[in-house]
Design a protein around this motif. Structure first.
Motif, short mmCIF file in Angstrom:
data_model
loop_
_atom_site.label_atom_id
_atom_site.label_comp_id
_atom_site.label_asym_id
_atom_site.label_seq_id
_atom_site.Cartn_x
_atom_site.Cartn_y
_atom_site.Cartn_z
N GLN A 124 -21.91 -8.92 -13.68
CA GLN A 124 -20.85 -9.79 -14.21
C GLN A 124 -19.47 -9.16 -13.98
OE1 GLN A 124 -21.21 -10.14 -18.46
NE2 GLN A 124 -21.22 -12.34 -18.38
N LYS A 125 -19.39 -7.86 -14.24
CA LYS A 125 -18.13 -7.12 -14.11
C LYS A 125 -17.68 -7.09 -12.65
CE LYS A 125 -16.30 -2.59 -14.81
NZ LYS A 125 -16.74 -1.23 -14.63
N GLU A 126 -18.66 -6.89 -11.75
CA GLU A 126 -18.32 -6.83 -10.32
C GLU A 126 -17.78 -8.17 -9.83
OE1 GLU A 126 -21.92 -5.29 -8.70
OE2 GLU A 126 -21.37 -3.22 -9.15
N PHE A 166 -20.64 2.83 -17.44
CA PHE A 166 -20.58 1.60 -16.64
C PHE A 166 -19.31 0.78 -16.89
CE2 PHE A 166 -25.07 2.72 -16.99
CZ PHE A 166 -25.45 2.68 -15.65
N ARG A 177 -24.60 -7.05 -17.09
CA ARG A 177 -23.19 -6.84 -17.38
C ARG A 177 -22.46 -6.22 -16.20
NH1 ARG A 177 -21.15 -6.87 -22.39
NH2 ARG A 177 -19.26 -6.92 -21.12
N VAL A 178 -23.14 -5.33 -15.49
CA VAL A 178 -22.52 -4.67 -14.33
C VAL A 178 -22.26 -5.70 -13.24
CG1 VAL A 178 -22.91 -2.98 -12.49
CG2 VAL A 178 -23.44 -2.37 -14.85
N GLU A 218 -21.88 2.68 -22.24
CA GLU A 218 -20.67 1.86 -22.11
C GLU A 218 -19.64 2.58 -21.23
OE1 GLU A 218 -20.45 -0.62 -26.32
OE2 GLU A 218 -19.53 1.35 -26.22
N VAL A 270 -27.75 -4.18 -19.24
CA VAL A 270 -26.68 -3.43 -18.58
C VAL A 270 -26.54 -3.88 -17.12
CG1 VAL A 270 -25.89 -1.13 -17.85
CG2 VAL A 270 -26.90 -1.44 -20.12
N GLU A 271 -27.67 -4.09 -16.44
CA GLU A 271 -27.61 -4.56 -15.05
C GLU A 271 -26.85 -5.89 -14.99
OE1 GLU A 271 -31.73 -2.60 -13.23
OE2 GLU A 271 -31.81 -4.54 -14.24
N ILE A 283 -18.46 -0.95 -19.53
CA ILE A 283 -18.79 -2.23 -20.17
C ILE A 283 -18.80 -2.05 -21.69
CG2 ILE A 283 -20.16 -3.11 -18.25
CD1 ILE A 283 -22.68 -2.25 -19.93
N GLN A 292 -29.80 6.00 -14.27
CA GLN A 292 -28.63 6.54 -14.99
C GLN A 292 -28.82 6.44 -16.50
OE1 GLN A 292 -24.50 5.70 -13.46
NE2 GLN A 292 -25.63 4.39 -12.06
N VAL A 341 -29.16 1.79 -11.97
CA VAL A 341 -28.74 1.64 -13.36
C VAL A 341 -29.82 2.23 -14.28
CG1 VAL A 341 -28.37 -0.08 -15.20
CG2 VAL A 341 -27.28 -0.38 -12.96
#
Lengths: 81, 258
Positions: free
Chosen positions: A77-79, A49, A74-75, A46, A71-72, A51, A6, A3
């Motif tokens: 959380q999203k997974e 990723f 949120r990623v 956004e 961001v890490e 998000i 990127q 992350v």
């Protein structure tokens, strides 16, 4: 690519700043990014990723390390979702 | 003036002038789609305040400067409501720079959001207004013809918006769609504070014959009128909301009340 890597790539592409200057301790002010650079970076991250980073949250970031950590989080959380 | 049973989309409707317009239309009975881009909390709060008025509110996130996001937003409205009665092109952005410092990135960003988005939203809105007519009002600014410090790109984008308003007004008239714009002087919003920080001394604001600065509610009142049937014969116009400041010679002296 992690992350962090990127995000560093995105910031370097938008602000035309050498990646070596974009350390976790650095701020947008340090790399002389203006308000447009910042909002375009947020939008690009956004999209990369999938998000959402509301301005209310972005304003809390003290440096790129905070940005990456957010961001890490949120990623992950999203997974889970 | 009643908008009962009408559905309005207010781009950038979460804050400032957009919020005031959304609340005004809602207070007259319209259901509102609040579009936002960066400030979700503000948009959700505006939606909650709209619902408290007894009408429906929907929040949709979209950067109107991105054509794909505009399409997604209108697809969502089309799928959920199947129609649209009022479009308020309010979302705006800009980079404060003098002409010699403008670069392509800043130009494109501002023009895409302030001008191109008005066209793309109007095109999609017109399809959702098919067979029922509708109203489109876009938010310009006095900076389209007055030269303000560091306002060049935004001023140009607002000039484009006003010209687009005239073309839309004529070409969409056969579809029963009324198109107009409003142009305000300095309005008391968060964006104004940002502008002062970036490039202007607040003390330089000219005094206003009307005795105070324009509020978001002043703008919302005119926008609501343009969305009403009473304004049916007004087409392609940009209505100035400035308390008389733009036509007032500096030779006049007014007491500064704000």
């Amino acid at each position: 690519m992690t992350v962090e890597e990127q995000i560093r790539e995105i910031i370097a592409r938008i602000t035309h700043v050498d990646k070596s200057l974009i350390t976790r301790e650095a701020t947008f002010k340090d790399i002389k990014a203006d308000s447009l650079d910042i909002v375009q970076t947020l939008v690009a991250v956004e999209e990369a990723f999938g998000i959402e980073i509301p301005d209310e949250e972005a304003q809390k970031f003290q440096n790129f390390g905070d940005f990456v950590s957010y961001v890490e989080g949120r990623v992950v959380q999203k997974e889970r979702v | 003036m009643s908008f009962e049973g009408k559905l309005a989309l207010v781009t950038g409707g979460g804050r400032g002038i957009g919020r005031a317009i959304a609340l005004k239309l809602a207070s007259q009975g319209a259901d509102i789609v609040v579009n936002f881009f960066r400030r979700r909390e503000a948009a959700e709060q505006t939606a909650e305040d709209i619902r408290a008025l007894g009408v429906k509110a929907e929040v949709i996130r979209a950067n109107v400067g991105d054509p794909a996001k505009v399409d997604e937003m209108f697809d969502t409205i089309g799928n959920k409501f199947g129609r649209l009665d009022i479009l308020i092109n309010n979302a705006a952005s800009g980079v404060g720079r003098s002409v010699m410092d403008i670069d392509v990135k800043a130009w494109d960003w501002t023009m895409d959001i302030n001008a191109r988005a008005c066209l793309l939203c109007a095109q999609r809105a017109a399809r959702l207004m098919e067979g029922r007519g509708g109203k489109i009002v876009s938010l310009s600014s006095l900076g389209s013809f007055l030269v303000w410090p560091t306002y060049a790109i935004v001023g140009v984008s607002k000039g484009a918006l006003e010209t687009l308003t005239r073309y839309l007004a004529i070409e969409l008239a056969p579809r029963g769609i009324c198109v107009n714009a409003v142009a305000a002087s300095f309005v008391e919003t968060e964006a104004l504070k940002f502008y002062f920080t970036e490039g202007l001394n607040q003390d330089n604001i000219p005094t206003t014959p009307a005795g105070r600065r324009v509020t978001p509610e002043d703008v919302a009142n005119v926008v609501a009128f343009l969305c009403s049937e009473e304004a049916f014969m007004i087409r392609g116009q940009t209505i100035i909301i400035d308390g008389g400041s733009s036509i007032c010679s500096p030779l006049f002296s007014f007491k500064k009340n704000d």
